[in-house]
Scaffold this motif. Structure first.
Motif, PDB file in Angstrom:
ATOM      1  N   ARG A   8       0.834  -1.209   0.000  1.00  0.00           N
ATOM      2  CA  ARG A   8       0.000   0.000   0.000  1.00  0.00           C
ATOM      3  C   ARG A   8       0.867   1.256   0.000  1.00  0.00           C
ATOM      4  O   ARG A   8       0.521   2.255  -0.626  1.00  0.00           O
ATOM      5  CB  ARG A   8      -0.951  -0.012   1.192  1.00  0.00           C
ATOM      6  CG  ARG A   8      -1.935   1.156   1.195  1.00  0.00           C
ATOM      7  CD  ARG A   8      -3.020   0.915   2.233  1.00  0.00           C
ATOM      8  NE  ARG A   8      -3.905   2.058   2.383  1.00  0.00           N
ATOM      9  CZ  ARG A   8      -4.963   2.316   1.625  1.00  0.00           C
ATOM     10  NH1 ARG A   8      -5.271   1.469   0.635  1.00  0.00           N
ATOM     11  NH2 ARG A   8      -5.724   3.362   1.834  1.00  0.00           N
ATOM     12  N   LEU A   9       1.988   1.215   0.676  1.00  0.00           N
ATOM     13  CA  LEU A   9       2.960   2.314   0.603  1.00  0.00           C
ATOM     14  C   LEU A   9       4.351   1.707   0.658  1.00  0.00           C
ATOM     15  O   LEU A   9       4.677   0.988   1.607  1.00  0.00           O
ATOM     16  CB  LEU A   9       2.761   3.317   1.742  1.00  0.00           C
ATOM     17  CG  LEU A   9       3.460   4.678   1.674  1.00  0.00           C
ATOM     18  CD1 LEU A   9       4.957   4.611   1.883  1.00  0.00           C
ATOM     19  CD2 LEU A   9       3.162   5.382   0.338  1.00  0.00           C
ATOM     20  N   LEU A 213       2.021  12.729   0.882  1.00  0.00           N
ATOM     21  CA  LEU A 213       1.055  11.709   1.285  1.00  0.00           C
ATOM     22  C   LEU A 213      -0.348  12.072   0.823  1.00  0.00           C
ATOM     23  O   LEU A 213      -1.170  11.175   0.581  1.00  0.00           O
ATOM     24  CB  LEU A 213       1.087  11.521   2.806  1.00  0.00           C
ATOM     25  CG  LEU A 213       2.375  10.927   3.381  1.00  0.00           C
ATOM     26  CD1 LEU A 213       2.180  10.576   4.853  1.00  0.00           C
ATOM     27  CD2 LEU A 213       2.837   9.691   2.605  1.00  0.00           C
ATOM     28  N   ASP A 214      -0.636  13.353   0.667  1.00  0.00           N
ATOM     29  CA  ASP A 214      -1.935  13.743   0.102  1.00  0.00           C
ATOM     30  C   ASP A 214      -2.071  13.163  -1.303  1.00  0.00           C
ATOM     31  O   ASP A 214      -3.128  12.622  -1.670  1.00  0.00           O
ATOM     32  CB  ASP A 214      -2.060  15.272   0.048  1.00  0.00           C
ATOM     33  CG  ASP A 214      -2.277  15.903   1.411  1.00  0.00           C
ATOM     34  OD1 ASP A 214      -2.608  15.172   2.372  1.00  0.00           O
ATOM     35  OD2 ASP A 214      -2.117  17.132   1.517  1.00  0.00           O
ATOM     36  N   ALA A 216      -0.447  10.594  -2.478  1.00  0.00           N
ATOM     37  CA  ALA A 216      -0.527   9.138  -2.361  1.00  0.00           C
ATOM     38  C   ALA A 216      -1.945   8.700  -2.048  1.00  0.00           C
ATOM     39  O   ALA A 216      -2.470   7.758  -2.659  1.00  0.00           O
ATOM     40  CB  ALA A 216       0.434   8.652  -1.276  1.00  0.00           C
ATOM     41  N   GLU A 217      -2.580   9.393  -1.106  1.00  0.00           N
ATOM     42  CA  GLU A 217      -3.953   9.043  -0.745  1.00  0.00           C
ATOM     43  C   GLU A 217      -4.894   9.217  -1.926  1.00  0.00           C
ATOM     44  O   GLU A 217      -5.834   8.425  -2.107  1.00  0.00           O
ATOM     45  CB  GLU A 217      -4.408   9.903   0.439  1.00  0.00           C
ATOM     46  CG  GLU A 217      -3.744   9.509   1.752  1.00  0.00           C
ATOM     47  CD  GLU A 217      -4.097  10.443   2.900  1.00  0.00           C
ATOM     48  OE1 GLU A 217      -4.190   9.953   4.039  1.00  0.00           O
ATOM     49  OE2 GLU A 217      -4.279  11.658   2.650  1.00  0.00           O
ATOM     50  N   HIS A 219      -4.243   8.699  -5.046  1.00  0.00           N
ATOM     51  CA  HIS A 219      -4.093   7.554  -5.948  1.00  0.00           C
ATOM     52  C   HIS A 219      -4.805   6.311  -5.402  1.00  0.00           C
ATOM     53  O   HIS A 219      -5.188   5.427  -6.175  1.00  0.00           O
ATOM     54  CB  HIS A 219      -2.616   7.236  -6.164  1.00  0.00           C
ATOM     55  CG  HIS A 219      -1.924   8.181  -7.094  1.00  0.00           C
ATOM     56  ND1 HIS A 219      -2.243   8.291  -8.429  1.00  0.00           N
ATOM     57  CD2 HIS A 219      -0.918   9.079  -6.881  1.00  0.00           C
ATOM     58  CE1 HIS A 219      -1.477   9.192  -9.002  1.00  0.00           C
ATOM     59  NE2 HIS A 219      -0.661   9.692  -8.090  1.00  0.00           N
ATOM     60  N   LEU A 220      -4.949   6.240  -4.097  1.00  0.00           N
ATOM     61  CA  LEU A 220      -5.607   5.084  -3.482  1.00  0.00           C
ATOM     62  C   LEU A 220      -7.119   5.267  -3.390  1.00  0.00           C
ATOM     63  O   LEU A 220      -7.833   4.344  -2.997  1.00  0.00           O
ATOM     64  CB  LEU A 220      -5.026   4.846  -2.083  1.00  0.00           C
ATOM     65  CG  LEU A 220      -3.536   4.486  -2.052  1.00  0.00           C
ATOM     66  CD1 LEU A 220      -3.003   4.546  -0.624  1.00  0.00           C
ATOM     67  CD2 LEU A 220      -3.290   3.108  -2.657  1.00  0.00           C
ATOM     68  N   ASP A 221      -7.593   6.450  -3.766  1.00  0.00           N
ATOM     69  CA  ASP A 221      -9.018   6.780  -3.690  1.00  0.00           C
ATOM     70  C   ASP A 221      -9.764   6.104  -4.841  1.00  0.00           C
ATOM     71  O   ASP A 221      -9.292   6.095  -5.979  1.00  0.00           O
ATOM     72  CB  ASP A 221      -9.168   8.302  -3.778  1.00  0.00           C
ATOM     73  CG  ASP A 221     -10.595   8.768  -3.558  1.00  0.00           C
ATOM     74  OD1 ASP A 221     -11.500   7.913  -3.480  1.00  0.00           O
ATOM     75  OD2 ASP A 221     -10.801   9.985  -3.478  1.00  0.00           O
ATOM     76  N   ARG A 250      -1.857   7.236   8.445  1.00  0.00           N
ATOM     77  CA  ARG A 250      -2.634   7.758   7.321  1.00  0.00           C
ATOM     78  C   ARG A 250      -2.869   6.743   6.219  1.00  0.00           C
ATOM     79  O   ARG A 250      -3.960   6.696   5.633  1.00  0.00           O
ATOM     80  CB  ARG A 250      -1.943   8.993   6.735  1.00  0.00           C
ATOM     81  CG  ARG A 250      -1.987  10.195   7.645  1.00  0.00           C
ATOM     82  CD  ARG A 250      -1.336  11.415   7.014  1.00  0.00           C
ATOM     83  NE  ARG A 250      -1.949  11.803   5.747  1.00  0.00           N
ATOM     84  CZ  ARG A 250      -1.586  12.877   5.044  1.00  0.00           C
ATOM     85  NH1 ARG A 250      -0.595  13.642   5.484  1.00  0.00           N
ATOM     86  NH2 ARG A 250      -2.192  13.168   3.904  1.00  0.00           N
ATOM     87  N   LEU A 251      -1.887   5.945   5.893  1.00  0.00           N
ATOM     88  CA  LEU A 251      -2.017   5.022   4.760  1.00  0.00           C
ATOM     89  C   LEU A 251      -2.435   3.622   5.170  1.00  0.00           C
ATOM     90  O   LEU A 251      -3.109   2.921   4.423  1.00  0.00           O
ATOM     91  CB  LEU A 251      -0.707   4.958   3.975  1.00  0.00           C
ATOM     92  CG  LEU A 251      -0.426   6.033   2.921  1.00  0.00           C
ATOM     93  CD1 LEU A 251      -1.449   5.966   1.809  1.00  0.00           C
ATOM     94  CD2 LEU A 251      -0.396   7.426   3.513  1.00  0.00           C
ATOM     95  N   GLY A 253      -3.925   2.997   8.302  1.00  0.00           N
ATOM     96  CA  GLY A 253      -5.036   3.045   9.238  1.00  0.00           C
ATOM     97  C   GLY A 253      -4.724   2.526  10.622  1.00  0.00           C
ATOM     98  O   GLY A 253      -5.630   2.119  11.355  1.00  0.00           O
TER      99      GLY A 253
END
Length: 341
Positions: A8-9, A213-214, A216-217, A219-221, A250-251, A253
Motif C-alpha cells: 500500500r505504501l 502523502l496527500d 498518495a492518498e 491515488h488510493l481513492d 494515514r495510509l 489506518g
C-alpha cells in the motif's frame, strides 16, 4: 494491525540511496511500509561479495530485493540466494534507464522484450516461495505505452505474476540522461489506472512524481471506481523522510501516533550504535538523515553538523546529539520569541 498489505505504501529502490543504513533509518519512521534495496545485478550476486551486497538487519522487514538482469538462469539463482537471506519479495527491474543497464540488456530496455521478461519472471517465481514482482515503465522511446505496458504485464501475468509497480512515465533511452528520465517524460497516471480497471485481479501500484502523502492518498481513492493497490514514493521519501512518520496512521489506518523527527532518531540510535561498534563510519549512515528536519527551525544547522562532523575519523553519536541539540535550541528560541510577541 490493519489488513492493508505492505505494498500500500513502499519506498522505491534508488541507486546509491536506499542502502541498508537508509532502510534501517526509514524503518524508524514506519513499521508498515515496504522497503526496497538498491538494484543489485544477478551477476554481481553470483560472482561478488554476497554478504556486502545482500546483508541486512532484521529490523528492516518487510524488505524486498530488487534484481537486475535478463538471463533467467542467473536471475533464478540470484533470487534463491536472496530468498535465503530472508528477503520478503524478489522484484525485477524493468525500468532503470541508465546507459550501463542498456548495455547489459536489462532495466527499461526490457520493455521491448515482454516475452523475455515473462521468461525471467517464470524462472524467479519457480525458484522462490516469496512473492516475485515486476517494477516497470509504461514503455520506451517510440513505443505506444498503451500497447507496451499491457504486453509486458499480460506476458508476466500469464506465468503467474500478480503484482506490478508501474513508474507512470516512458523512458526515453535516446537523448535523455537517467536523471532527465526521472522528470522529463510526462506522467500518465490515467494509463496506470486503466491497467487496474481492465486487469482488476492484478495488484497494481503506481510510482513517479508523487511528492506527498496527500497525493498518495488520492491515488488510493476509488472515487472514479478504480482504486490502485499501492503507491511507491521515491525522492519525496528520501529528501523529506519525516513524511514517513505519518504513513502507518494515514495510509495503513493504524491507531498509532505519528513518529516525529526526534522519536525517529531515538529509534535509529541502537542501529547507529551497533554499526559504529562494527567500524561503519558515521557519515555512511548520517547522510540519509539530512532531510529529516526539513521545514523546522535549525534544519540548516542540523544538516551542516551532520555533513561536516560525521566525516571526522572516530565521529560517533555525539555528532547526532549536537545536530539534534541545534534544532531544539532553534525551536526554543522561536517559542520564546512567540511568547514575547
Amino acid at each position: 494491525m490493519s489488513s492493508f498489505p505492505a505494498h500500500r505504501l513502499s519506498v522505491a529502490p534508488m541507486m546509491d540511496w536506499t542502502d541498508r543504513h537508509c532502510r534501517a533509518f526509514h524503518r524508524a519512521l514506519t513499521t508498515r511500509a515496504l522497503l526496497y534495496t538498491e538494484m543489485v545485478t544477478a551477476p554481481a550476486i553470483l560472482h561478488g561479495d554476497v554478504e556486502r551486497l545482500l546483508g541486512f538487519d532484521p529490523v528492516e522487514h518487510p524488505v524486498a530485493l530488487q534484481l537486475g538482469g535478463s538471463d533467467p538462469v542467473q536471475l533464478a539463482e540470484a533470487a534463491r540466494i536472496g530468498a535465503g537471506y530472508g528477503y520478503d519479495e524478489i522484484n525485477l527491474n524493468v525500468g532503470c534507464p541508465s546507459d550501463r543497464v542498456q548495455s547489459g540488456r536489462f532495466g527499461a530496455c526490457l520493455m521491448r522484450e515482454p516475452s523475455l521478461v515473462a521468461e525471467c519472471m517464470a524462472a524467479i517465481r519457480e525458484a522462490v516461495e516469496v512473492p516475485a514482482t515486476v517494477k516497470c515503465r509504461i514503455g520506451v522511446d517510440d513505443q505506444d505505452p498503451a500497447v507496451s505496458l499491457f504486453e509486458t504485464v499480460d506476458a508476466c501475468a500469464a506465468v503467474g505474476i500478480t503484482t506490478f509497480i508501474v513508474h507512470a512515465r516512458m523512458a526515453w533511452l535516446k537523448g535523455l540522461s537517467p536523471k532527465e528520465n526521472r522528470d522529463v517524460p510526462p506522467l500518465d497516471y490515467d494509463l496506470v489506472r486503466r491497467l487496474k480497471r481492465e486487469r482488476p485481479a492484478l495488484t497494481v501500484c503506481i510510482n513517479g512524481g508523487i511528492a506527498s502523502l496527500d497525493a498518495a492518498e488520492a491515488h488510493l481513492d476509488d472515487s472514479d471506481g478504480v482504486a490502485l493497490d499501492g503507491v511507491m514514493l521515491g525522492r519525496a521519501a528520501y529528501h523529506e523522510p519525516g513524511i514517513l512518520g505519518q504513513v502507518d496512521r494515514r495510509l495503513f489506518g493504524e491507531p498509532v501516533a505519528d513518529v516525529d523527527a526526534f522519536a525517529a532518531i531515538d529509534r535509529y540510535r541502537p542501529y547507529l550504535a551497533a554499526r559504529l561498534a562494527e567500524g561503519v563510519h558515521l557519515q555512511a549512515m548520517a547522510r540519509h538523515m539530512l532531510g529529516l528536519m526539513h521545514g523546522r527551525p535549525g534544519a540548516r544547522a542540523f544538516r551542516r553538523i551532520l555533513t561536516v562532523e560525521s566525516i571526522v575519523p572516530g565521529a560517533g553519536l555525539e555528532v547526532v546529539d549536537r545536530a539534534v541539540g541545534a534544532v531544539r535550541e532553534a525551536e526554543a528560541r522561536r517559542d520564546r520569541a512567540d511568547e514575547a510577541a
